[in-house]
Design a protein around this motif. Structure first.
Motif: not given
Lengths: 721, 235
Positions: A358-359, A634, A715, B158, B160-161
């Motif tokens: 997803d990234a 996200n 991300q 959650g 992605d940081q």
């Protein structure tokens, strides 16, 4: 092992919440969580409060008492602004008035209505100051529930909150203080959908208020004084008896996401509330799961093994095939497909397709690692280009030395980022060899589907469910044959074709007929071409049965530099309306139309995205659509859209113009495992024919979005995951 | 010469960890290699029993089974690390997967990986909540048995940081004791590392055997998750 009690507590709550809590811990005393009322607005029991939810929270709320139920979707649009979409039902609606008076709304035994709210926090809570919110309830539409208010809430210690407010409209109907800002004009309901700003803060005002006491982590008590007299529901229609302005309740935090409430309302009614609050910006399980990557393979020192750096392999005729094969095998378990490879003595360019993560940054990182495993030592520069539907997107250029040196560097993502570049994926300076095994590529899937029809006045929730078979045949990069067929397993036998008469062609309003008759349904059957028309210029042509209701041809161009915050596109379609029987015919409606738009896409920063489309819609009407979306790193997308065209409110019908709410939910958010799956959801209060757009799949902007610099950077930490 | 290109097979860890290591006769699907199912069952049972023990259950693993497993692992001859996490209900055997500078990466056959610099964990992948990177003391600093060190851990949240957690740690000796690693007893010196920071506190422990090899350790992974128990089964 010894652990502080805090850590033990964190174990239960979950990592993400723990991280969020630690990182966002307010300097002041531990705050009580802001809770929601029966209308899904932050508040007490039936009354709102001065608070807001944490930024980005999305709540689904079902509140019910006596004859009234409310289903509300509330989104915290920004730290100070929240919006709600509500579906309301009132049972026993006409029992006191019909007969004899059964006209219009009095014909319903249950009255259903949809409404929108907006709330803006004027003041955040400070040591001596309360949180203050100004709210507009049901501000577009029939205005049956319309109210405006200013509410203030102050915490007193860690367990008690006190709220006081001044309400107008509905919230000014009990214990009136008079009309400080003048009379409230009668609402001109018309077809609904109007912003009733002339009414705002007019008419009688009244005070409301209450307290919330937190007994322990799970349990809280609420008491309030309501300024809503329920004039229509109680006095006029007798749907319930309002004996008292006092409401009491108890709420239980079942889990971090689920909160339950039980109440005594208005001295005569029992009520309950179910609230599901999702922290959309944070996956509940924190960092993404899934297996670990291949380790980086380091090269021998050039000084100690100069032979390893020889470029003699360039003379090998099968060099590229061997390298593509090795790379393909290395990337197989990461779900990455190698499309093509170009190599010189010191540079390798890989074009690849990410089917799993997803990234994009994670896919890029996996390919960089695989290149350290597979490329000869002389290759120092890696050019990584994600490809989607045959279209090259952005180019990430990474030095092999940096990948080797930073694999275990502290904060490796941030350490690597300044050493890489993200640029447009322009034509390669050298020959690319295609992966000979990738095309033609056939993929298929069988899975369940659910199609919902919401907010029909007579039957607010209708759904069909069944099995969808989908198949895709990719002839070569960017040339795709695709189709999908559905077979209903659970249908709805309800009446169809009940849509109101309208001077507009029935381009969308017969959706019910399609749902009932199209079984099995050839949903789509298309041939699509995607190509690069020039630098940053992309093209698409799709021909065939484009969507359930239309078939024809759709052509699109998009100018989208990978490093800019905006893009421009144009689309032109000529389509005919398909028969509602799900087959291949076009005869039932005999309707053909040229439709198309010019579109601008703007990344406003901080995850806010604006899209403006101007053009001709399916019914031949001309106008524009504005869509404002908030996108979290996200992948969650939540937004709203509105379309105004030259169709009058009268001709449009109920709702006056097309508008709605748009969601895109990444499955990885729920599962915590990497997947590119998304569940899109569009909620319209009324689906009508004005302002309707063709629903062609894989439009260019949607296809390329997320692969650009902004998407990679959002991300970037996932590079090393 | 080193620069001729060759086809390379995909690296399959099934040959590195449980299945093949336990198959006595080595890798592959050769039927003559013997019955795979017994050692696999054995390993699974041993690991399960270890989890049970870690969780406080009374049933210790069957000593005969443990001895059989150890014999199989020793015969295979690869370094093996056993990793356990109570919170994650996770237990696995790990074999070497890669080396970069001073950092060795270990992996299970499911590609759950753990990277150690001098046997000190500096990264994990595939546990779910993963340590993305870290600043950690050296093994020599720990082995010294005294002093203070700084730690920093980097995680992805959650969204992605990157989130950073910093700790100051005090190292102190904790005496000597006998520990059992998959059926084999070691006399070990225990050293504790007590860490605290703005986000909480934790304690790592290290058991050095008579050859000064880090035989066993409990090391912090991520807030909210129990420490990882690492046991060096085969050197």
């Amino acid at each position: 092992m010894t652990k502080s009690p805090m850590f033990r507590h964190l174990t239960r709550v979950g990592l993400a919440l723990a991280l969020a809590a630690i990182c966002a811990a307010p300097a002041a005393q531990a705050e009580m969580r802001p809770t929601m009322n029966l209308s899904g607005a932050t508040g007490l029991i039936d009354m709102p409060s001065g608070e807001q939810q944490p930024d980005g929270f999305l709540a689904l709320n079902h509140g019910e008492f006596g004859p009234i139920f409310r289903n509300t979707l509330t989104f915290q649009i920004s730290p100070r602004l929240s919006g709600s979409f509500r579906y309301l039902g009132i049972h026993r609606w006409n029992r006191q008035v019909c007969p004899p008076n059964c006209a219009d709304a009095n014909g319903f035994t249950t009255y259903y209505d949809r409404s929108f709210d907006l709330r803006y926090q004027l003041l955040k809570e400070h040591k001596y100051l309360p949180a203050v919110t100004l709210g507009l309830q049901d501000f577009i539409g029939t205005g049956l529930s319309a109210a405006e208010y200013v509410a203030a809430t102050k915490s007193i210690g860690p367990r008690l909150k006190v709220t006081a407010g001044l309400g107008f409209g509905r919230l000014g109907t009990f214990g009136s203080l008079g009309a400080p800002l003048g009379d409230r004009p009668r609402v001109d309901i018309g077809r609904g959908g109007k912003v009733n700003y002339k009414q705002w803060f007019r008419g009688t005002a009244a005070l409301f208020g209450g307290v919330e006491y937190q007994v322990n982590e799970k349990l809280s008590l609420k008491a309030e004084y309501s300024s809503d007299a329920y004039l229509d529901e109680s006095a006029r229609r007798g749907t319930f008896d309002r004996h008292s302005p006092f409401n009491f309740g108890v709420e239980y935090q079942y889990s971090p996401m689920i909160r339950l409430g039980a109440y005594s309302l208005y001295g005569s009614q029992f009520g309950f509330n179910v609230n599901i609050s999702l922290n959309a910006p944070q996956r509940p399980r924190g960092g993404i799961g899934g297996s670990g990557p291949e380790p980086v393979k380091t090269r021998p020192e050039r000084g100690t093994d100069p032979a390893a750096y020889s470029t003699g392999w360039l003379a090998q005729t099968d060099a590229k095939d061997i390298l593509i094969g090795n790379l393909t095998r290395n990337l197989e378990r990461s779900g990455i497909l190698v499309e093509s490879l170009g190599v010189t003595g010191d540079t390798a360019q890989v074009r690849f397709r990410n089917t799993k993560y997803d990234a994009e940054a994670q896919a890029v990182g996996r390919v960089a690692r695989a290149l350290t495993q597979t490329m000869p030592a002389s290759v120092e520069t890696f050019e990584l280009i994600p490809v989607v539907n045959g279209l090259p997107t952005a180019k990430v250029t990474v030095k092999r030395t940096d990948v080797e040196a930073l694999e275990f560097a502290p904060n490796a993502g941030a350490a690597l980022r300044p050493r890489i570049t993200i640029t447009d994926a322009d034509a390669p300076a050298f020959d690319l060899a295609r992966n000979p095994d990738l095309y033609p590529k056939f993929t298929w899937s069988v899975g369940p589907y659910v199609q919902t029809m919401l907010f029909d006045p007579s039957e607010p929730f209708k759904a069909t469910a069944g099995v969808r078979f989908a198949a895709k045949y990719e002839i070569r990069p960017g040339l795709i044959l695709a189709g999908a067929v559905t077979k209903q397993v659970i249908g709805h036998a309800g009446a169809f074709g009940g849509a109101d008469a309208s001077p507009l062609p029935p381009v969308r309003r017969n959706a019910d007929t399609y749902n009932a008759k199209a079984d099995p349904d050839i949903e789509s059957l298309t041939a699509a071409w995607y190509g690069n028309l020039g630098r940053n210029l992309y093209g698409r042509v799709t021909v065939g049965y484009l969507e359930r209701m239309f078939g024809g041809i759709s052509a699109e161009v998009l100018w989208k530099p990978a490093t800019r915050h905006w893009a421009l596109g144009a689309e032109l379609n000529y389509v005919a309306q398909r028969d509602p029987t799900g087959g291949l015919g076009f005869s039932a409606y005999d309707y053909r139309v040229a439709t198309g738009h010019v579109s601008g896409y703007f990344d406003l920063g901080k995850g806010y995205h604006l899209q403006v489309d101007v053009g001709r819609y399916l019914a031949g009407d001309v106008g524009g659509t504005v869509t404002l979306l908030r996108e979290f790193q996200n992948g969650w997308k939540i937004g709203a859209f509105a379309t105004l065209t030259n169709v009058s409110a009268k001709d449009f019908g109920e709702g006056s113009f097309d508008k709605g709410i748009q969601l895109e939910v990444p499955i990885a958010w729920f599962s915590g495992q990497p997947t590119r799956s998304l569940r899109p959801l569009v909620l319209r209060p009324v689906g009508r024919d004005g302002g309707a757009r063709l629903d062609v799949t894989d439009r260019l902007y949607t296809t390329l979005h997320g692969y650009d610099k902004a998407g990679l950077d959002a991300q970037w930490g996932r590079f090393w995951r | 010469m080193g620069a001729v290109l060759e086809m390379t097979p995909a690296r399959k860890l099934t040959c590195l960890a449980l299945f093949a290591v336990l198959a006595l006769a080595g890798c592959g699907n050769d039927p003559a290699a013997g019955d795979l199912s017994d050692p696999v069952k054995l390993a699974a049972a041993a690991v399960k029993a270890r989890i049970g023990k870690a969780a406080g259950a009374s049933d210790a693993p069957d000593p005969a089974m443990v001895a059989q497993l150890r014999a199989a692992l020793e015969k295979a001859g690869q370094p093996i690390l056993m990793v356990l996490s109570k919170t994650l209900n996770y237990a696995g055997l790990m074999a070497p997967y890669g080396v970069n500078g001073g950092v060795r990466t270990w992996a299970t056959e499911q590609y759950v990986t753990l990277s150690t610099r001098d046997d000190i964990v500096v990264a994990t992948r595939g546990f779910g909540p993963d340590m993305m990177s870290a600043i950690a003391p050296s093994l020599a600093q720990i082995a010294a048995g005294h002093g203070t060190v700084q730690r920093r851990y980097y995680y992805l949240d959650g969204a992605d940081q990157t989130q950073v957690f910093a700790f100051a740690c005090t190292i102190a000796p904790e005496g000597s004791e006998t520990i059992a690693i998959l059926g084999k007893a070691y006399v070990a010196n225990r050293i504790g590392e007590s860490c605290s920071g703005p986000s909480g506190s934790f304690k790592n422990q290290y058991w050095f055997d008579s050859r000064h090899i880090l035989r066993q350790s409990t090391q912090f992974l991520v807030p909210g998750v129990d420490d990882l128990l690492l046991q060096r089964v085969i050197d």
